[in-house]
Write an enzyme that holds these catalytic residues in place. Structure first.
Site, short mmCIF file in Angstrom:
data_model
loop_
_atom_site.label_atom_id
_atom_site.label_comp_id
_atom_site.label_asym_id
_atom_site.label_seq_id
_atom_site.Cartn_x
_atom_site.Cartn_y
_atom_site.Cartn_z
CD GLN A 112 49.57 26.71 -65.54
OE1 GLN A 112 48.62 26.83 -66.28
NE2 GLN A 112 49.52 26.01 -64.43
CG LEU A 204 52.81 21.05 -67.53
CD1 LEU A 204 51.48 21.53 -68.07
CD2 LEU A 204 53.58 20.32 -68.61
CG ASN A 236 59.52 27.03 -67.15
OD1 ASN A 236 59.21 26.17 -66.35
ND2 ASN A 236 60.66 27.64 -67.15
CB CYS A 237 53.13 25.86 -68.73
SG CYS A 237 53.40 24.90 -70.22
CB VAL A 238 55.68 29.35 -64.77
CG1 VAL A 238 55.76 28.00 -64.11
CG2 VAL A 238 56.95 29.67 -65.51
#
Lengths: 423, 351
Positions: A112, A204, A236-238
């Site tokens: 991510q 997340l 965000n962890c995208v």
């Protein structure tokens, strides 16, 4: 609500005995910054490195990027509800270290995060390649859950931005930008609202609004200055290409453009934030509510910017359909996932009402990037980040990856100049 | 010194090559030196810069009935003339001829790396088969449109022959191929968005940067009334794989799916299974992979007789950023395998 941004231009960053700004150079006291990071007992180790435009440096994996700022006057503190005291932001004076940023690095989940190249062909895709980065490499204590590591990293990044920002509190700015929604006397100008969608799928994929987890929001109306003054924080962890970092929120390009044309070509009536949740129930509720708000404030047109991709394509299309059915003209900003060959259809959902779309590029496009002399972080994570694959790290230490892996490459706030065209 | 002429090979069917009508539609591929039939006005239009060095001819029926052999022969014959451009048709509405033009162009382009172009009417069934791989120029629906087609084709052949860059479909006049190509432009997305909105509000013309795709709607199969004697399979886009991800399915933009045998497995445990799906916090999926691929629940249903049997193999890919085209391809292949194994129903899980 009148917000003055005192712009202090930063052209270089160096370590120094004291955190100060002199002649457009930001000097950073490394010890103090590390001590600040170590205040969070969920972090076992912290290091600070500097990365300047043009240097042969690759920063990977990057979680968030934050512009250092300080509130000089006016209510509230930066990032209210998280590291700042609660209070409405968006008025008074905020000084900005323009040309500098804090970048947080650490492998929370692997897939991510993204990377930033400070030079070479990868640099054209990321706005963060053009600024001086103070990079915080943060390691978790053993056994720390990913969500706790994310929070520690998020808050530490914000604190670091506030810490650096304080150094410019008493400095006379190079430029003053004034943002005020002055009344529009020309009633023929169209009333335009900006719909900012915040990723809030959980696991997340989170965004924070005045300290509130965005998945718990009902869509709400706010003044654009609040966004520019720290009301929205990325958690965000995208995919790196199309998540909105905190830096992007502070410098929201749609807000800036609507301001630029306010009173001349249009009447900018405000910002509505809504969330991007996973269940259909939530999607129906939030898109109903956001569309209703747009109608209530009497908007003629709306710009809707997506965050993320795939699942949120549905929210984007629902917003578009519902607003168009109210007679509100919409323009959507989205990126595309057209496959590495560009031959697939690009979105996971579509409605016929979406007849005005800005494409900020195909995130699946593969680029080959040369090795860099210095890696901040861990190069191997390129093989697990979204858009990377086994073999992404070439024998020479270069990368063969989708641009999905590059921080901000297809930012759906229309931040950059990339687009995709049909051939 | 005169510039070297670019070399062109032209493809025609038996009719346009003036060999004969339906009665000659069975002739196998043959190649003739120089321009023939519509090749003659095409050569005139190309003038001194390019030369049609040969004409490839094949009967429409022969091509349709022996497509692989015909394509192979075309590629082999064309390669001997070392052309710079390969052009086929125009085929107008002729379906078999259109397919021969499309298939020849596609093979010459792929096997010989030579730029290709053909021309046909918008309703020719070959258009949708080949437009992604081949430049196709629109023509009228019958041979009466030859006069208009020739200059359009010659202009395009000239560009390809001189190695000039081919621009957007609306500028160059070919059917859009649906290939998305990234470009940096002069203005930011935000600037373009506000401009587009103002045009839309003023009722002025504007051009969307991404025309909406039309989705293939999949009709739901009729419900299975009685599950007791059925075989049910599990298929997931949630990336549940044996520990270590042995087939190396990508965390995003998957290029493949995999199948794993679960005969005798009653529960997916973290010491043997994991998710390889990017894009979300995998903690909960890794703690108990049944959360994404509900094997334990299926075994319970199997045990209490609700379903007849859980199929011994499950199929898995990763949905994260995987293109619709790949997803359709995987779906079709998995469905064929399940159908061949007499599976009655499938439970699809995602993330």
């Amino acid at each position: 609500m009148r917000l003055e941004l005192g712009i202090i231009k930063i052209k270089d960053v160096q370590f120094g005995d004291e955190t100060i700004i002199e002649d457009s150079t930001l000097y950073v006291n490394k010890k103090e910054l590390i001590a600040l990071a170590r205040q969070d007992d969920r972090l076992s180790e912290a290091d600070v490195e500097l990365a300047r435009p043009g240097e042969e440096v690759r920063i990977i994996p990057v979680k968030d990027v934050i512009e250092p700022r300080v509130k000089v006057s006016g209510s509230g503190e930066l990032f209210p509800g998280l590291v700042g005291k609660m209070g409405t932001v968006g008025s008074g004076r905020t000084n900005v270290l323009r040309g500098a940023a804090v970048a947080t690095v650490g492998r929370i989940i692997g897939p991510q995060e993204g990377f930033i190249d400070m030079t070479g062909p990868g640099a054209q895709y990321s706005p963060f390649s053009q600024i001086n980065n103070v990079v915080l490499v943060l390691h978790p204590i053993d056994g720390l859950d990913p969500h706790a590591y994310e929070e520690a990293m998020r808050l530490t990044g914000l604190r670091a931005a506030v810490y650096l920002g304080k150094a410019c509190k008493d400095i006379a700015p190079d430029e003053l930008e004034v943002y005020e929604l002055s009344p529009v006397t020309d009633t023929t100008l169209p009333r335009v609202v900006y719909l900012s969608t915040l990723l809030s799928e959980g696991l997340l994929h989170d965004t924070w609004f005045y300290g509130v987890d965005a998945k718990k929001l009902l869509p709400t109306l706010l003044h654009p200055n609040e966004v520019m003054d720290g009301a929205i924080v990325s958690g965000n962890c995208v995919s790196a290409c199309d998540k909105h970092t905190t830096y992007h929120h502070l410098n929201d390009s749609v807000i800036k453009e609507l301001y630029r044309r306010h009173g001349k070509d249009l009447n900018f009536v405000g910002v509505i934030v809504t969330n991007l949740n996973v269940t259909l129930l939530d999607k129906e509720r939030s898109t109903d509510y956001a569309s209703k708000l747009v109608k209530l404030i009497g908007a003629d047109g709306a710009i809707i910017a997506e965050e993320g991709f795939g699942n949120p394509d549905t929210d984007l299309m629902m917003l578009c359909k519902k607003m168009e059915e109210y007679g509100i003209k919409t323009v959507l900003i989205t990126d595309e996932y057209a496959g590495q060959d560009g031959a697939s259809q690009s979105l996971a959902d579509a409605v016929p009402q979406a007849d005005a779309v800005i494409s900020v590029g195909n995130a699946n496009e593969v680029v080959t990037l040369p090795p860099m002399k210095h890696i901040i972080g861990d190069l191997k994570s390129a093989e697990v980040i979204s858009g990377g694959f086994v073999g992404s790290v070439t024998a020479s230490g270069g990368l063969s990856v989708e641009i999905q892996t590059i921080m901000g490459s297809t930012c759906q706030l229309g931040f950059g100049k990339l687009t995709a065209r049909g051939y | 010194m005169a510039q070297k002429k670019y070399r062109v090979v032209h493809y025609l069917n038996q009719f346009f090559a003036q060999i004969g009508g339906e009665e000659k539609a069975n002739i196998p591929p043959l190649i003739k030196e120089g321009a023939v039939g519509p090749g003659i006005p095409l050569q005139q239009a190309l003038g001194e810069e390019g030369e049609i060095v040969a004409t490839m001819i094949c009967g429409d029926n022969y091509f349709a009935e022996n497509i692989e052999a015909a394509v192979e022969k075309v590629v082999e014959s064309v390669s001997r003339y070392k052309p710079d451009v390969f052009v086929a048709g125009p085929a107008f509405t002729a379906g078999r001829y259109g397919i021969a033009c499309g298939a020849s162009c596609s093979a010459v382009s792929k096997k010989l790396g030579i730029p290709v172009v053909t021309a046909m009417y918008e309703e020719n069934p070959a258009l949708d088969l080949y437009r992604k791989e081949v430049y196709v120029i629109p023509t009228a629906d019958s041979v009466r449109g030859m006069k208009e087609a020739i200059p359009k084709m010659s202009g395009f052949v000239r560009k390809l022959g001189l190695g000039q860059e081919i621009g957007l479909p609306q500028e160059e006049g070919y059917f859009p191929r649906g290939i998305r190509v990234n470009q940096f432009v002069g203005r930011t997305g935000a600037e373009r968005a506000v401009d587009m909105l103002l045009s839309k509000l003023r009722g002025e013309p504007f051009q969307t940067e991404y025309p909406m795709p039309t989705f293939e709607l999949v009709p739901a199969s009729p419900a299975i009334r009685d599950l007791r004697s059925t075989t049910i399979a599990l298929v997931t886009s949630g990336g549940i794989v044996p520990l270590g991800n042995p087939d190396r399915i990508e965390a995003a933009s998957a290029s493949k799916f995999a199948e794993y045998n679960i005969a005798g497995v009653d529960d997916l445990t973290p010491d043997a299974y994991q998710t390889c799906h990017g894009g979300y916090d995998p903690t909960y999926a890794n703690d108990d992979p049944d959360r994404v691929l509900p094997l334990d629940a299926m075994r319970a249903l199997e045990k209490d007789g609700t379903i007849g049997k859980l199929y011994d193999v499950y199929y898995v890919t990763v949905g994260n950023a995987t293109s619709v085209a790949n997803s359709q391809k995987f779906g079709k292949a998995i469905a064929e395998k399940l159908k061949a194994a007499d599976v009655d129903g499938v439970i699809l899980t995602s993330t």
